[in-house]
Design an enzyme around this catalytic site. Structure first.
Site, PDB file in Angstrom:
ATOM      1  N   GLY A 166      -2.098  15.349   8.367  1.00 53.67           N
ATOM      2  CA  GLY A 166      -1.490  15.725   9.773  1.00 53.67           C
ATOM      3  C   GLY A 166      -0.422  14.907  10.276  1.00 53.67           C
ATOM      4  O   GLY A 166       0.315  14.943  11.169  1.00 53.67           O
ATOM      5  N   GLU A 187      -5.873  13.229   3.593  1.00 56.90           N
ATOM      6  CA  GLU A 187      -5.308  14.140   2.717  1.00 56.90           C
ATOM      7  C   GLU A 187      -3.957  14.743   3.466  1.00 56.90           C
ATOM      8  O   GLU A 187      -3.876  15.653   3.925  1.00 56.90           O
ATOM      9  CB  GLU A 187      -6.423  15.350   3.325  1.00 56.90           C
ATOM     10  CG  GLU A 187      -7.918  15.137   2.925  1.00 56.90           C
ATOM     11  CD  GLU A 187      -8.737  16.061   3.628  1.00 56.90           C
ATOM     12  OE1 GLU A 187      -8.295  16.888   4.706  1.00 56.90           O
ATOM     13  OE2 GLU A 187      -9.882  16.088   3.394  1.00 56.90           O
ATOM     14  N   PRO A 188      -3.075  13.666   3.082  1.00 63.98           N
ATOM     15  CA  PRO A 188      -1.710  14.092   3.697  1.00 63.98           C
ATOM     16  C   PRO A 188      -0.963  15.151   2.786  1.00 63.98           C
ATOM     17  O   PRO A 188      -1.331  15.402   1.659  1.00 63.98           O
ATOM     18  CB  PRO A 188      -0.952  12.622   3.446  1.00 63.98           C
ATOM     19  CG  PRO A 188      -1.426  11.966   2.321  1.00 63.98           C
ATOM     20  CD  PRO A 188      -3.111  12.596   2.418  1.00 63.98           C
ATOM     21  N   GLY A 189      -0.149  16.056   3.650  1.00 63.43           N
ATOM     22  CA  GLY A 189       0.645  16.834   2.877  1.00 63.43           C
ATOM     23  C   GLY A 189       1.906  16.871   3.048  1.00 63.43           C
ATOM     24  O   GLY A 189       2.626  16.226   2.493  1.00 63.43           O
ATOM     25  N   ARG A 221       8.584  29.457   8.391  1.00 63.05           N
ATOM     26  CA  ARG A 221       8.431  28.542   9.509  1.00 63.05           C
ATOM     27  C   ARG A 221       9.151  28.726  11.045  1.00 63.05           C
ATOM     28  O   ARG A 221       8.551  28.901  11.942  1.00 63.05           O
ATOM     29  CB  ARG A 221       8.524  27.128   9.016  1.00 63.05           C
ATOM     30  CG  ARG A 221       7.510  26.712   7.872  1.00 63.05           C
ATOM     31  CD  ARG A 221       7.590  25.068   7.566  1.00 63.05           C
ATOM     32  NE  ARG A 221       6.737  24.385   8.783  1.00 63.05           N
ATOM     33  CZ  ARG A 221       7.443  23.779   9.942  1.00 63.05           C
ATOM     34  NH1 ARG A 221       8.828  23.527   9.678  1.00 63.05           N
ATOM     35  NH2 ARG A 221       7.029  23.148  10.785  1.00 63.05           N
ATOM     36  N   CYS A 224      14.159  43.149   7.190  1.00 63.37           N
ATOM     37  CA  CYS A 224      14.222  44.165   8.474  1.00 63.37           C
ATOM     38  C   CYS A 224      13.340  43.775   9.641  1.00 63.37           C
ATOM     39  O   CYS A 224      12.194  44.408   9.731  1.00 63.37           O
ATOM     40  CB  CYS A 224      14.033  45.387   7.932  1.00 63.37           C
ATOM     41  SG  CYS A 224      14.812  46.152   6.376  1.00 63.37           S
ATOM     42  N   TYR A 251       4.881  23.656   3.243  1.00 59.21           N
ATOM     43  CA  TYR A 251       4.963  24.818   3.927  1.00 59.21           C
ATOM     44  C   TYR A 251       6.160  25.718   3.742  1.00 59.21           C
ATOM     45  O   TYR A 251       6.478  26.421   4.762  1.00 59.21           O
ATOM     46  CB  TYR A 251       4.515  24.556   5.209  1.00 59.21           C
ATOM     47  CG  TYR A 251       3.089  23.714   5.484  1.00 59.21           C
ATOM     48  CD1 TYR A 251       1.922  24.468   4.821  1.00 59.21           C
ATOM     49  CD2 TYR A 251       3.127  22.523   5.679  1.00 59.21           C
ATOM     50  CE1 TYR A 251       0.787  23.375   4.699  1.00 59.21           C
ATOM     51  CE2 TYR A 251       2.176  21.583   5.813  1.00 59.21           C
ATOM     52  CZ  TYR A 251       1.023  22.116   5.297  1.00 59.21           C
ATOM     53  OH  TYR A 251      -0.061  21.290   5.322  1.00 59.21           O
TER      54      TYR A 251
END
Ligand SMILES: *Cc1c(COP(=O)(O)O)cnc(C)c1O
Length: 415
Positions: free
Chosen positions: A237, A271-273, A313, A343, A371
């Site tokens: 997070g 748990e870093p991403g 995103r 489209c 992401y």
């Protein structure tokens, strides 16, 4: 991640325009030096804290990226059998893997049990019962933590806030002790830790420390009931700067952890991403057409060869990504909406950006390392772009561009 040298933009010591020339556009490009330096910054902020880092595979799951983090010493946080397969393919040992997610299927649990992964982060009473049953059938014991939902507001986008009582994740902290008692009494389960992940793109240390305090209190309660807890998993997070936000202050986070954990005989998992990869990736794209506004108050559109299919995103979260023009241009700067060929009117990458553009101008959509590619799709039958990893003065393709053959193969064999 990009540095200007004269008229050109570089990623580490490679000219970005040269990458685009060689692999074509759209393409993702990552900086290995950025990834490593983020990892090292986190580790040094945690000096003195007994910790383990489990990189969150879903943020960027390219095998070469996983291998890089593996070589730096990371374990992996996975949310599916597919991510488990990726972690193993990147050289992870099962003991370095934790398994999160609200909807683990029987086959996924069995696969992870047979391998003997480090820990299942269990998210419901139903899942706890299933895990015990599968461990019994396979003659194994499952190490587990319960993901608690502390009802703490991470003050982030509603779609990526996960620690509030209205979110589907985890079990309310009030219900945790009873479930831990059940797990402790179960001969097929080993209580390993307490887990928590309250959201993503969190800017402040405070909500994470509030979650830690909730876990420490629960741990005390469990220890008093004779249930030992070996680790506290704080989840990921940690936020990054997309625009002019401050970067997450890992030093302050490390200090707060050291302070809270003094004298506590417990390890910390993380748990870093996004924090590790977000600002180390960009999406390269070229302008196909310019459509300057013909009517008053209408936007001018720069139609580029990347779309929501490459980077969803902006469409999904109204996320803001900086856009850089990588080539000098004699046009007058003007306000452009950067949109793709798909489209959908939601197919935009950025809106109202002041840029000097011509047909063919090379652009970089920044902060796309997390992401980004992982949320790409084949909508409109668009092959997925390649991914490129820069390492010093060299770069290599770490995922080739999909071909039209790739796209049709699973259906052609069914014709
Ligand atoms: C997505 C996720 C993470 C990583 O989140 P970031 O915001 O990218 O750090 C960690 N743990 C769990 C359980 C997740 O679902």
């Amino acid at each position: 991640m990009f540095e200007r040298r004269g008229q050109q933009w570089f990623v580490e010591d490679v000219c970005a325009a040269e990458i685009a020339q060689r692999v074509g556009t759209p393409a993702y490009v990552y900086s290995s030096a950025h990834f490593s330096s983020r990892y090292r910054a986190l580790v040094s902020a945690l000096a003195g804290v007994n910790h383990r880092i489990f990189y969150s595979v879903k943020a960027n799951s390219n095998l070469s990226v996983l291998r890089l983090f593996r070589e730096l010493g990371a374990g992996f946080d996975i949310v599916s059998a597919g991510e488990l397969e990726r972690a193993l393919a990147a050289g992870a040992t099962p003991g370095d893997i934790v398994f999160s997610g609200v909807g683990k299927r029987v086959d996924e649990i069995d696969y992870a049990l047979k391998l003997g992964i480090h820990c299942f982060n269990v998210e419901s009473a139903d899942e706890l019962a299933r895990l015990s049953e599968r461990a019994r059938l396979l003659g194994r014991r499952a190490r587990m933590a319960l993901r608690i939902n502390p009802d703490i507001d991470a003050r982030t986008h509603p779609y990526i806030s996960t620690g509030l009582k209205e979110n589907k994740f985890g079990v309310p902290i009030q219900a945790a002790a009873a479930l831990y008692a059940r797990a402790h009494a179960d001969e097929h389960l080993d209580v390993e830790g307490i887990d928590c992940h309250i959201g993503s793109q969190i800017a402040e240390v405070t909500p994470l420390i509030q979650a830690l305090d909730a876990m420490l209190a629960l741990r005390r309660e469990l220890q008093n009931a004779g249930i030992p807890v070996r680790h506290l998993d704080l989840g990921g997070g940690l936020g990054i700067a997309y625009q002019n936000e401050a970067d997450f202050d890992v030093t302050a986070y490390g200090n707060a952890l050291r302070d809270r954990l003094r004298g506590e005989d417990v390890a910390v998992a993380m748990e870093p991403g996004r924090f590790l990869v977000g600002n180390g990736g960009a999406l390269l794209t070229r302008v196909e057409y310019l459509k300057p506004a013909l009517l008053a108050d209408a936007p001018s559109f720069a139609i580029v060869d990347a779309a929501m299919t490459e980077l969803i995103r902006p469409a999904l979260y109204s996320a803001w990504h900086d856009v850089l023009a990588l080539e000098p241009c004699d046009a007058q700067p003007a306000s452009w909406d950067i949109v793709g060929p798909v489209c959908e009117s939601g197919d935009f990458l950025a809106r109202g950006r002041r840029l000097a553009l011509r047909q063919g101008t090379l652009l970089a959509v920044l902060s796309a390392g997390a992401y980004g590619f992982v949320q790409s799709s084949n909508y409109n039958s668009r092959p997925r772009p390649p991914e490129v990893l820069v390492e010093g003065d060299t770069f290599r393709v770490i995922r080739r561009r999909e071909t039209l053959q790739d796209l049709l193969a699973p259906e052609r064999e069914c014709l």
